[in-house]
Design an enzyme around this catalytic site. Structure first.
Site: not given
Ligand code: GLN
Length: 192
Positions: A79, A171, A173
């Site tokens: 991102c 993302h 994560e």
């Protein structure tokens, strides 16, 4: 065990560190240029690219990091991290590290659809579907032929690789799926 740095000046760095640790590797919060020595790989997290770009300069990390990446340090930008890697930003904004031959549009999904999630298979990354979370995400509006397309969502380029560099609009994560982190760690192992 690989030593993987995560730029920890701003944004979602803790989540990346947790993912790296859950895969049995050493995740290191990076706030100083000296810490870039002895890393096997580096992640630039999501957050706010304008702030992160400024902090990179203020903390004296920018030029050292740029050199390391140019010399082959495996790097993955998620991102805002994608925005930091790009050579060109759409519009009249200045780019940051300028290492990847991509042109990136910030906040590309506009205000109506600024955050969304989907689940898709990325060929070459894994055979199962991967959850993808987009938050005020950028996408790629132009790229050099040196850059390999990894994935598009709704016709927009959201994941690419160029030699030792990966950029994703989404993302991994922020999900509980470590597939993309495993892919990056395998790239670290293979990349010479
Ligand atoms: N919109 C942010 C930027 O332009 C990126 C958002 C994110 O990293 N989730 O920097």
């Amino acid at each position: 065990m690989k030593n993987i740095g995560v730029l920890a000046l701003q944004g979602a760095f803790k989540e990346h560190i947790d993912m790296i640790k859950s895969l049995g590797h050493n995740g290191i919060e990076i706030r100083k240029a000296e810490q870039l020595n002895h890393l096997d790989g580096m992640i630039l997290p999501g957050g706010e690219s304008t702030a992160m770009g400024k902090l990179l300069k203020d903390f004296g990390i920018k030029e050292v990091l740029k050199d390391k990446i140019k010399n082959g340090l495996p790097v993955w930008g998620t991102c805002a991290g994608m925005i930091l890697l790009a050579k060109k930003l759409d519009g009249d904004e200045d780019a940051h590290l300028k290492v990847m031959d991509i042109e990136v549009r910030r906040n590309a999904y506009g205000t109506q659809l600024d955050s969304f999630a989907t689940k898709e298979t990325i060929e070459g990354v894994s055979e199962k579907e991967i959850p993808m979370v987009f938050i005020r995400a950028p996408y790629i509006v132009g790229m050099d032929e040196k850059v390999e397309l990894l994935h598009k969502v709704d016709g927009n380029i959201v994941a690419v690789r160029q030699n030792n560099m990966i950029a994703t609009s989404f993302h991994p994560e922020l999900t509980d799926d470590a597939t993309f982190h495993e892919y990056f760690i395998n790239m670290i192992k293979e990349y010479k």
